[in-house]
Write a protein that holds these residues in place. Structure first.
Motif, PDB file in Angstrom:
ATOM      1  N   ALA A  52      27.729  61.103  59.495  1.00  0.00           N
ATOM      2  CA  ALA A  52      28.957  60.995  60.515  1.00  0.00           C
ATOM      3  C   ALA A  52      29.833  62.283  60.547  1.00  0.00           C
ATOM      4  CB  ALA A  52      29.923  59.852  60.389  1.00  0.00           C
ATOM      5  N   LEU A  53      29.261  63.370  60.068  1.00  0.00           N
ATOM      6  CA  LEU A  53      30.032  64.374  59.869  1.00  0.00           C
ATOM      7  C   LEU A  53      30.168  65.165  61.122  1.00  0.00           C
ATOM      8  CD1 LEU A  53      31.128  66.664  57.627  1.00  0.00           C
ATOM      9  CD2 LEU A  53      29.086  67.837  58.106  1.00  0.00           C
ATOM     10  N   LYS A  54      31.550  65.487  61.514  1.00  0.00           N
ATOM     11  CA  LYS A  54      31.807  66.147  62.580  1.00  0.00           C
ATOM     12  C   LYS A  54      31.982  67.696  62.190  1.00  0.00           C
ATOM     13  CE  LYS A  54      33.574  62.610  65.294  1.00  0.00           C
ATOM     14  NZ  LYS A  54      33.669  61.509  64.338  1.00  0.00           N
ATOM     15  N   GLY A  66      21.781  68.132  47.783  1.00  0.00           N
ATOM     16  CA  GLY A  66      21.226  67.586  48.656  1.00  0.00           C
ATOM     17  C   GLY A  66      21.718  67.605  50.173  1.00  0.00           C
ATOM     18  N   ALA A  67      23.143  68.032  50.374  1.00  0.00           N
ATOM     19  CA  ALA A  67      23.834  68.074  51.563  1.00  0.00           C
ATOM     20  C   ALA A  67      23.261  69.112  52.396  1.00  0.00           C
ATOM     21  CB  ALA A  67      25.427  68.369  51.267  1.00  0.00           C
ATOM     22  N   THR A  68      22.901  70.120  51.699  1.00  0.00           N
ATOM     23  CA  THR A  68      22.039  71.387  52.445  1.00  0.00           C
ATOM     24  C   THR A  68      20.858  70.744  53.283  1.00  0.00           C
ATOM     25  OG1 THR A  68      22.428  72.305  50.323  1.00  0.00           O
ATOM     26  CG2 THR A  68      20.883  73.573  51.851  1.00  0.00           C
ATOM     27  N   ASN A  69      20.179  70.011  53.010  1.00  0.00           N
ATOM     28  CA  ASN A  69      19.138  69.682  54.087  1.00  0.00           C
ATOM     29  C   ASN A  69      19.632  69.120  55.278  1.00  0.00           C
ATOM     30  OD1 ASN A  69      17.561  70.353  51.810  1.00  0.00           O
ATOM     31  ND2 ASN A  69      17.586  67.983  50.852  1.00  0.00           N
ATOM     32  N   TYR A  70      20.702  68.055  55.062  1.00  0.00           N
ATOM     33  CA  TYR A  70      21.370  67.621  56.170  1.00  0.00           C
ATOM     34  C   TYR A  70      21.942  68.825  57.181  1.00  0.00           C
ATOM     35  CZ  TYR A  70      24.664  65.437  59.281  1.00  0.00           C
ATOM     36  OH  TYR A  70      25.452  64.957  60.436  1.00  0.00           O
ATOM     37  N   LEU A  71      22.487  69.702  56.592  1.00  0.00           N
ATOM     38  CA  LEU A  71      23.253  70.934  57.513  1.00  0.00           C
ATOM     39  C   LEU A  71      22.328  71.505  58.128  1.00  0.00           C
ATOM     40  CD1 LEU A  71      26.160  71.962  54.893  1.00  0.00           C
ATOM     41  CD2 LEU A  71      26.407  70.641  56.992  1.00  0.00           C
ATOM     42  N   VAL A  72      21.349  71.925  57.399  1.00  0.00           N
ATOM     43  CA  VAL A  72      20.277  72.661  58.099  1.00  0.00           C
ATOM     44  C   VAL A  72      19.546  71.813  59.185  1.00  0.00           C
ATOM     45  CG1 VAL A  72      17.966  73.639  57.565  1.00  0.00           C
ATOM     46  CG2 VAL A  72      19.602  74.276  56.090  1.00  0.00           C
ATOM     47  N   THR A 155      37.219  68.701  51.468  1.00  0.00           N
ATOM     48  CA  THR A 155      36.065  68.089  51.133  1.00  0.00           C
ATOM     49  C   THR A 155      35.429  67.384  52.278  1.00  0.00           C
ATOM     50  OG1 THR A 155      36.915  66.213  50.030  1.00  0.00           O
ATOM     51  CG2 THR A 155      36.611  68.418  48.587  1.00  0.00           C
ATOM     52  N   TYR A 156      34.161  66.998  52.495  1.00  0.00           N
ATOM     53  CA  TYR A 156      33.493  66.158  53.197  1.00  0.00           C
ATOM     54  C   TYR A 156      32.390  65.634  52.475  1.00  0.00           C
ATOM     55  CZ  TYR A 156      35.750  69.331  56.829  1.00  0.00           C
ATOM     56  OH  TYR A 156      36.636  69.863  57.502  1.00  0.00           O
ATOM     57  N   ALA A 157      32.249  64.327  53.165  1.00  0.00           N
ATOM     58  CA  ALA A 157      31.239  63.606  52.481  1.00  0.00           C
ATOM     59  C   ALA A 157      31.151  63.475  50.850  1.00  0.00           C
ATOM     60  CB  ALA A 157      29.713  63.895  52.689  1.00  0.00           C
ATOM     61  N   MET A 158      32.521  63.468  50.576  1.00  0.00           N
ATOM     62  CA  MET A 158      32.690  63.351  48.983  1.00  0.00           C
ATOM     63  C   MET A 158      33.125  61.973  48.599  1.00  0.00           C
ATOM     64  SD  MET A 158      31.797  65.900  46.942  1.00  0.00           S
ATOM     65  CE  MET A 158      32.591  66.008  45.644  1.00  0.00           C
ATOM     66  N   ASP A 159      32.044  60.840  48.860  1.00  0.00           N
ATOM     67  CA  ASP A 159      32.312  59.512  48.890  1.00  0.00           C
ATOM     68  C   ASP A 159      32.244  58.863  47.424  1.00  0.00           C
ATOM     69  OD1 ASP A 159      32.334  59.873  51.663  1.00  0.00           O
ATOM     70  OD2 ASP A 159      30.177  59.542  51.667  1.00  0.00           O
ATOM     71  N   GLY A 166      24.121  58.517  48.850  1.00  0.00           N
ATOM     72  CA  GLY A 166      23.788  59.142  50.133  1.00  0.00           C
ATOM     73  C   GLY A 166      22.443  59.516  50.235  1.00  0.00           C
ATOM     74  N   MET A 167      21.713  59.223  51.535  1.00  0.00           N
ATOM     75  CA  MET A 167      20.277  59.486  51.472  1.00  0.00           C
ATOM     76  C   MET A 167      19.978  60.721  51.246  1.00  0.00           C
ATOM     77  SD  MET A 167      20.052  58.865  55.772  1.00  0.00           S
ATOM     78  CE  MET A 167      18.372  59.737  55.826  1.00  0.00           C
TER      79      MET A 167
END
Ligand SMILES: Nc1ncnc2c1ncn2[C@@H]1O[C@H](COP(=O)(O)OP(=O)(O)OP(=O)(O)O)[C@@H](O)[C@H]1O
Ligand SMILES: Nc1nc2c(c(=O)[nH]1)N=C(CO)CN2
Ligand SMILES: [Mg+2]
Length: 202
Positions: A52-54, A66-72, A155-159, A166-167
């Motif tokens: 849900a990152l804006k 792993g957040a790298t894969n999503y950002l890319v 920070t973002y998505a630091m749940d 996270g997937m």
């Protein structure tokens, strides 16, 4: 102390640090510092809210593993990737801060896809290796940004309290997965570190 708590081997941590130090040929810390010093930095974790990152408005984007894969996948190239190598499977043109630990020696081949690499270790730093502090990739990214003089860190998505991993945490996850005992313990350490860093009365 943490090593005993998790059953990590100091000997293997050293072995991994030795391998990483051998692979790294040049010290890029000045370059990394010049990117971060005085800038507003976003640290993006791999918690379930990542989907849900804006738009991220900060000057500098630091992706935790792993957040790298999503950002890319969204066409966002992180300026910096902080990784212990088991989450990333895409290799954007970023500055990489690769962490050596006893369980990732077999993943060091991934460095062949990376251009600019700094190495960190969880043993006393030697050679070209750094030790900024922190534990998981997300909190290590925050500590690193702070150490290198970031003006502000968001920070973002630091749940860290989530009951889901996270997937994007591992390439083989297809969805968010239930929290497991070890990951909960790891995120608790991350929480502890971040709470200490951002305590108002420091
Ligand atoms: N619920 C969550 N699930 C996964 N990662 C989270 C979560 N909340 C925060 N994060 C942060 O996102 C970062 C990136 O996630 P990832 O699972 O790729 O990290 P990691 O530190 O490499 O973990 P691991 O030790 O499992 O390899 C974590 O280091 C952690 O700080
Ligand atoms: N040996 C070892 N060290 C670590 C590990 C890990 O899985 N194994 N995970 C960490 C935080 O994600 C930090 N350090
Ligand atoms: Mg990882």
């Amino acid at each position: 102390m943490i090593r005993r708590e998790f059953g990590f081997s100091e000997r293997e941590d050293y072995r991994s640090a030795l391998v990483l130090n051998m692979i790294i040929r040049e010290d890029f810390e000045d370059l990394l510092r010049s990117k971060i010093m005085g800038r507003e930095v976003a640290v993006v974790g791999a918690g379930p809210s990542l989907n849900a990152l804006k738009d991220v408005e900060e000057d500098v984007i630091v992706a935790a593993d792993g957040a790298t894969n999503y950002l890319v996948s969204r066409g966002i190239i992180p300026d910096v990737v902080v990784t212990d190598l088991d989450g990333i499977e895409t290799y954007p043109d970023s500055i990489y801060v690769v962490h050596a630990h006893g369980d990732n020696i077999s993943k060091m081949w991934k460095l062949s896809y990376m251009g600019i690499v700094l190495g960190t270790s969880q043993v006393f730093p030697f050679g070209r290796l750094k030790l900024y502090g922190g534990f998981t990739d997300g909190d290590r990214a925050v500590v690193m940004a702070m150490t290198l003089g970031a003006k502000r860190i968001t920070t973002y998505a630091m749940d860290l309290d989530s009951d889901k991993i996270g997937m994007y945490s591992k390439p083989f996850y297809k969805n968010d997965v239930p929290m497991n005992y070890v990951k909960r313990k790891k995120l608790n350490v991350a929480k502890e570190i971040l709470h200490t860093l951002f305590r108002k009365d420091l």
